[in-house]
Scaffold this motif. Structure first.
Motif, short mmCIF file in Angstrom:
data_model
loop_
_atom_site.label_atom_id
_atom_site.label_comp_id
_atom_site.label_asym_id
_atom_site.label_seq_id
_atom_site.Cartn_x
_atom_site.Cartn_y
_atom_site.Cartn_z
N PRO A 54 0.81 -1.23 0.00
CA PRO A 54 0.00 0.00 0.00
C PRO A 54 0.84 1.27 0.00
O PRO A 54 1.92 1.32 0.61
N PRO A 55 0.36 2.31 -0.68
CA PRO A 55 1.05 3.60 -0.63
C PRO A 55 0.99 4.18 0.78
O PRO A 55 0.09 3.87 1.56
N GLU A 56 1.94 5.04 1.08
CA GLU A 56 1.93 5.70 2.38
C GLU A 56 0.74 6.65 2.47
O GLU A 56 0.29 7.23 1.48
N ALA A 82 8.04 12.02 -3.70
CA ALA A 82 8.61 11.17 -4.75
C ALA A 82 7.63 10.07 -5.17
O ALA A 82 7.45 9.80 -6.36
N LEU A 83 7.00 9.42 -4.21
CA LEU A 83 6.04 8.36 -4.55
C LEU A 83 4.86 8.95 -5.31
O LEU A 83 4.43 8.39 -6.32
N ILE A 88 1.62 9.50 -10.15
CA ILE A 88 0.98 10.41 -11.10
C ILE A 88 1.52 10.19 -12.50
O ILE A 88 0.76 10.23 -13.49
N ASP A 89 2.81 9.95 -12.62
CA ASP A 89 3.40 9.68 -13.93
C ASP A 89 2.80 8.43 -14.55
O ASP A 89 2.54 8.38 -15.77
N GLU A 90 2.54 7.42 -13.72
CA GLU A 90 1.91 6.19 -14.23
C GLU A 90 0.50 6.47 -14.74
O GLU A 90 0.10 5.96 -15.79
N VAL A 91 -0.24 7.29 -14.01
CA VAL A 91 -1.58 7.67 -14.46
C VAL A 91 -1.51 8.45 -15.77
O VAL A 91 -2.30 8.24 -16.70
N ASP A 92 -0.55 9.36 -15.84
CA ASP A 92 -0.39 10.20 -17.03
C ASP A 92 -0.11 9.35 -18.27
O ASP A 92 -0.62 9.64 -19.36
N GLN A 93 0.66 8.29 -18.11
CA GLN A 93 0.99 7.41 -19.24
C GLN A 93 -0.21 6.58 -19.70
O GLN A 93 -0.27 6.16 -20.85
N ASP A 117 -5.43 9.58 -2.74
CA ASP A 117 -4.92 10.76 -2.04
C ASP A 117 -3.54 11.15 -2.57
O ASP A 117 -3.19 12.33 -2.59
N GLN A 118 -2.75 10.16 -3.00
CA GLN A 118 -1.41 10.44 -3.52
C GLN A 118 -1.46 11.01 -4.94
O GLN A 118 -0.57 11.78 -5.32
N VAL A 119 -2.47 10.64 -5.73
CA VAL A 119 -2.45 11.02 -7.15
C VAL A 119 -3.38 12.18 -7.51
O VAL A 119 -3.14 12.85 -8.52
N VAL A 120 -4.43 12.41 -6.73
CA VAL A 120 -5.29 13.56 -7.02
C VAL A 120 -4.65 14.76 -6.34
O VAL A 120 -4.79 14.97 -5.13
N ARG A 121 -3.90 15.55 -7.11
CA ARG A 121 -2.99 16.54 -6.52
C ARG A 121 -3.01 17.84 -7.31
O ARG A 121 -2.90 17.86 -8.54
N ILE A 122 -3.17 18.93 -6.58
CA ILE A 122 -3.25 20.25 -7.20
C ILE A 122 -1.98 20.55 -7.99
O ILE A 122 -0.86 20.27 -7.57
#
Length: 219
Positions: A54-56, A82-83, A88-93, A117-122
């Motif tokens: 799981p992500p932090e 960093a995580l 987010i880069d994985e989602v972008d791809q 929570d880690q990827v939905v980021r302003i």
């Protein structure tokens, strides 16, 4: 050629000696991916099992780092993010995001909530502008499809079902994924797991059939 981001979220594995202990949602998602790659042999796959890794959780320091301008971020803040940057880069791809998820306590597993929570980021996946009035948030990415493959112990969580108002899994994923650029949302469900009767077997058969049809439709 497309890129598929495949995320498993169940705490269960699929290699247990006792079949009944294996994750249904992961097993169904594996069938989706096998079917997909049979028809789309050149596609790329990014895979994460966040149920087992799981992500932090985000923290106050993480939030402070997000709202610190890039040019002012400390090395510690960059490390904290960093995580998030990687996810987010994985989602972008990804052109298509495939998420398998059990329903835990009528909602998503904590690991999946932590991933969102880690990827939905302003500034990375959405912008915020009060000039837009009461709806200031807009996604940065666009054109993505998301397939949610879910399993539940009970039944009737669909629109109009007897447990519609208790479903905090599919609607939550659909709402949050909008801010990852998801414009098409699909959900395939397996239900009745706790009843372990003919209804559960039929639900599983229907899920496998629906997966085959959806893969053909999206390919």
């Amino acid at each position: 050629m497309k890129t598929i981001l495949h995320i498993d979220t169940s705490a269960r594995r699929t290699d247990n000696d006792i079949q009944e202990f294996n994750s249904i949602s992961k097993t169904l998602a594996a069938h989706f991916m096998d079917k997909w790659m049979t028809l789309n042999t050149e596609d790329e796959v990014i895979y994460r099992d966040i149920g087992l890794n799981p992500p932090e959780y985000i923290s106050q320091d993480w939030i402070a780092a997000v709202f610190t301008p890039d040019e002012s971020k400390t090395d510690e803040q960059r490390a904290l993010l960093a995580l998030s940057d990687t996810l987010i880069d994985e989602v972008d791809q990804a052109d298509i995001i495939v998420i398998s998820s059990p329903m835990y306590n009528y909602g998503m597993p904590a690991a999946l909530k932590s991933w969102f929570d880690q990827v939905v980021r302003i500034g990375k996946t959405f912008t915020f502008d009060l000039a837009r009035g009461d709806f200031p948030i807009e996604p940065i990415m666009s054109g993505k499809k998301l397939v949610l493959i879910s399993s539940s112990g009970e039944f009737g969580f669909e629109i109009g079902g007897i447990r519609e108002k208790m479903n905090h899994l599919g609607p939550h994923v659909k709402t949050a994924s909008k801010y990852l650029g998801v414009e098409e949302f699909y959900e395939i469900k397996s239900e009745y797991q706790e009843f372990a009767d003919e209804r559960h077997e039929n639900s599983l058969k229907d899920a496998y059939r629906d997966i085959d049809e959806l893969v053909t439709q999206l390919s």
